[in-house]
Design a protein around this motif. Structure first.
Motif, PDB file in Angstrom:
ATOM      1  N   UNK A  38       0.842  -1.193   0.000  1.00 60.15           N
ATOM      2  CA  UNK A  38       0.000   0.000   0.000  1.00 60.15           C
ATOM      3  C   UNK A  38       0.875   1.239   0.000  1.00 60.15           C
ATOM      4  N   UNK A  39       0.272   2.408  -0.059  1.00 58.33           N
ATOM      5  CA  UNK A  39       0.984   3.653  -0.311  1.00 58.33           C
ATOM      6  C   UNK A  39       1.911   4.071   0.810  1.00 58.33           C
ATOM      7  N   UNK A  40       1.753   3.516   2.023  1.00 60.26           N
ATOM      8  CA  UNK A  40       2.564   3.941   3.146  1.00 60.26           C
ATOM      9  C   UNK A  40       3.755   3.026   3.404  1.00 60.26           C
ATOM     10  N   UNK A  41       4.102   2.216   2.442  1.00 56.15           N
ATOM     11  CA  UNK A  41       5.204   1.285   2.653  1.00 56.15           C
ATOM     12  C   UNK A  41       5.988   1.091   1.370  1.00 56.15           C
ATOM     13  N   UNK A  42       7.323   1.092   1.490  1.00 59.32           N
ATOM     14  CA  UNK A  42       8.150   0.715   0.360  1.00 59.32           C
ATOM     15  C   UNK A  42       8.075  -0.793   0.151  1.00 59.32           C
ATOM     16  N   UNK A  43       8.552  -1.241  -0.992  1.00 61.74           N
ATOM     17  CA  UNK A  43       8.601  -2.679  -1.253  1.00 61.74           C
ATOM     18  C   UNK A  43       9.493  -3.332  -0.211  1.00 61.74           C
ATOM     19  N   UNK A  44       9.005  -4.407   0.406  1.00 55.28           N
ATOM     20  CA  UNK A  44       9.733  -5.068   1.476  1.00 55.28           C
ATOM     21  C   UNK A  44      10.405  -6.341   0.978  1.00 55.28           C
ATOM     22  N   UNK A  45      11.291  -6.865   1.827  1.00 55.68           N
ATOM     23  CA  UNK A  45      12.026  -8.078   1.469  1.00 55.68           C
ATOM     24  C   UNK A  45      11.095  -9.238   1.181  1.00 55.68           C
ATOM     25  N   UNK A  46      10.028  -9.349   1.945  1.00 60.11           N
ATOM     26  CA  UNK A  46       9.112 -10.479   1.768  1.00 60.11           C
ATOM     27  C   UNK A  46       8.532 -10.500   0.350  1.00 60.11           C
ATOM     28  N   UNK A  47       8.309  -9.332  -0.225  1.00 58.30           N
ATOM     29  CA  UNK A  47       7.758  -9.271  -1.585  1.00 58.30           C
ATOM     30  C   UNK A  47       8.783  -9.712  -2.617  1.00 58.30           C
ATOM     31  N   UNK A  48       9.999  -9.190  -2.502  1.00 59.13           N
ATOM     32  CA  UNK A  48      11.013  -9.478  -3.518  1.00 59.13           C
ATOM     33  C   UNK A  48      11.597 -10.877  -3.360  1.00 59.13           C
ATOM     34  N   UNK A  49      11.985 -11.238  -2.141  1.00 62.82           N
ATOM     35  CA  UNK A  49      12.630 -12.534  -1.938  1.00 62.82           C
ATOM     36  C   UNK A  49      11.669 -13.683  -2.197  1.00 62.82           C
ATOM     37  N   UNK A  50      10.414 -13.552  -1.783  1.00 60.00           N
ATOM     38  CA  UNK A  50       9.451 -14.632  -2.012  1.00 60.00           C
ATOM     39  C   UNK A  50       9.255 -14.870  -3.509  1.00 60.00           C
ATOM     40  N   UNK A  51       9.173 -13.784  -4.280  1.00 67.51           N
ATOM     41  CA  UNK A  51       8.992 -13.920  -5.727  1.00 67.51           C
ATOM     42  C   UNK A  51      10.193 -14.632  -6.353  1.00 67.51           C
ATOM     43  N   UNK A  52      11.397 -14.256  -5.912  1.00 64.97           N
ATOM     44  CA  UNK A  52      12.603 -14.848  -6.473  1.00 64.97           C
ATOM     45  C   UNK A  52      12.749 -16.319  -6.075  1.00 64.97           C
ATOM     46  N   UNK A  53      12.408 -16.647  -4.835  1.00 61.66           N
ATOM     47  CA  UNK A  53      12.479 -18.044  -4.406  1.00 61.66           C
ATOM     48  C   UNK A  53      11.447 -18.898  -5.143  1.00 61.66           C
ATOM     49  N   UNK A  54      10.264 -18.335  -5.361  1.00 68.08           N
ATOM     50  CA  UNK A  54       9.244 -19.061  -6.138  1.00 68.08           C
ATOM     51  C   UNK A  54       9.736 -19.360  -7.542  1.00 68.08           C
ATOM     52  N   UNK A  55      10.479 -18.405  -8.108  1.00 66.02           N
ATOM     53  CA  UNK A  55      10.999 -18.609  -9.467  1.00 66.02           C
ATOM     54  C   UNK A  55      12.018 -19.744  -9.521  1.00 66.02           C
ATOM     55  N   UNK A  56      12.557 -20.107  -8.357  1.00 65.04           N
ATOM     56  CA  UNK A  56      13.517 -21.215  -8.294  1.00 65.04           C
ATOM     57  C   UNK A  56      12.855 -22.534  -7.901  1.00 65.04           C
ATOM     58  N   UNK A  57      11.511 -22.538  -7.800  1.00 69.51           N
ATOM     59  CA  UNK A  57      10.792 -23.784  -7.565  1.00 69.51           C
ATOM     60  C   UNK A  57      10.343 -24.030  -6.150  1.00 69.51           C
TER      61      UNK A  57
END
Length: 338
Positions: free
Chosen positions: A13-32
């Motif tokens: 949401x508008x009051x938060x920058x992108x957090x680690x949980x968003x980026x790392x989870x996406x990248x780990x999912x891409x690895x299976x």
């Protein structure tokens, strides 16, 4: 397939920058990896309740629980989820965030031991935190740096230095000392430089309003964009030529890593994990916290010394190439396949 429950502030949401949980989870999912996320609830109480409910829904199905662990009130999420994990015999891995986490350990020794001593592993994104944890007696800490996807960052080797155009990217919070950036611009203007400042980020604790009011009170014009997507702020970064980081506490800030990847020379305070990322006069310039005059002097050095500037930019790019996901993912895969 390895299954993970990832617990953190999944706040889109508008009051938060992108957090680690968003980026790392996406990248780990891409690895299976199979990943369940919690929580996106705005209310802290509702977030904790959602985390607990999600834990009981999936704990029998997951191999590990990742827990984003901070020094502030979110520290208590880590306490609750880590102790549930212990009770039900699920391996958990705190991911350590925030340069102020060593102070939390000192103030909450008993609770810290409950979380960190009993963890399968603690993951530190900086050597600074790894060393501090080791000093406190926690030997089960693995260093895995914050990561970026380097192909998403266009390295701009040649920038126009006819003017000084400063870029600051962070959440507006008191610990990040945003007023210092305005003071730096004020001093550069007093010295006769043609200079500008763009400050990118959402408000976290009322500091955005205070910083705007401060800029108005001293008659300094600053561009405040509010929160921008990563793509948006990277796009505007080409119009700037110095990245400043004014923080009083820090760990391994992704925005600084991103600036280095973009070819922006970084001038930063030397707090927390910054000296482990930036070597003064080699891949950036550092100074003591809240020292406006020193930051102005270092910016002037960048402006006047082309050789130094080019050396810093290229050395910084070499440094952050090591944080590319194609490199860092091997460390995560090794940890989660043990």
């Amino acid at each position: 397939m390895i299954s993970l429950l990832y617990v953190g502030n999944n706040l889109k949401h508008s009051n938060s920058n992108i957090t680690t949980i968003e980026t790392l989870s996406r990248l780990l999912e891409s690895e299976g990896f199979n990943i369940t996320l919690t929580s996106s609830k705005k209310s802290k109480v509702n977030r904790l309740i959602d985390m607990i409910i999600t834990f009981f829904k999936v704990y029998k199905k997951v191999d590990y629980i990742l827990i984003d662990t901070y020094s502030t009130s979110n520290f208590y999420y880590a306490i609750v989820i880590s102790q549930l994990s212990r009770l039900f015999k699920v391996k958990y891995i705190p991911i350590l965030h925030g340069g102020n986490l060593p102070d939390r350990i000192s103030k909450s020794k008993f609770l810290s031991k409950l979380i960190f001593k009993n963890a399968y592993k603690n993951v530190s994104p900086s050597l600074f935190l790894k060393e501090r944890f080791h000093d406190e007696g926690f030997s089960n800490v693995v260093y895995i740096p914050n990561t970026i996807e380097i192909q998403n960052y266009k390295f701009e080797e040649k920038r126009n230095y006819q003017e000084i155009n400063l870029l600051w990217v962070r959440s507006f919070a008191n610990i990040y000392n945003p007023k210092m950036a305005v003071k730096v611009l004020q001093e550069l203007l007093k010295l006769g430089y043609k200079a500008s400042l763009c400050m990118v980020g959402p408000d976290k604790d009322g500091s955005l309003i205070k910083t705007k009011a401060f800029a108005n009170s001293i008659g300094v014009e600053v561009t405040f964009t509010g929160k921008l997507s990563k793509k948006e702020w990277i796009s505007i970064s080409k119009d700037y030529n110095v990245f400043i980081n004014t923080t009083n506490f820090d760990n391994m800030p992704v925005s600084v890593i991103e600036a280095m990847a973009l070819g922006l020379p970084v001038v930063s305070t030397n707090v927390g994990g910054i000296p482990y990322l930036i070597s003064h006069n080699e891949n950036g310039l550092t100074l003591n916290p809240n020292d406006v005059s020193a930051m102005v002097n270092e910016i002037e050095r960048l402006l006047n010394d082309v050789q130094l500037r080019e050396q810093i930019v290229h050395a910084a790019k070499q440094k952050v190439d090591l944080f590319d996901w194609q490199v860092v993912k091997k460390q995560w895969i090794r940890l989660l396949n043990d």
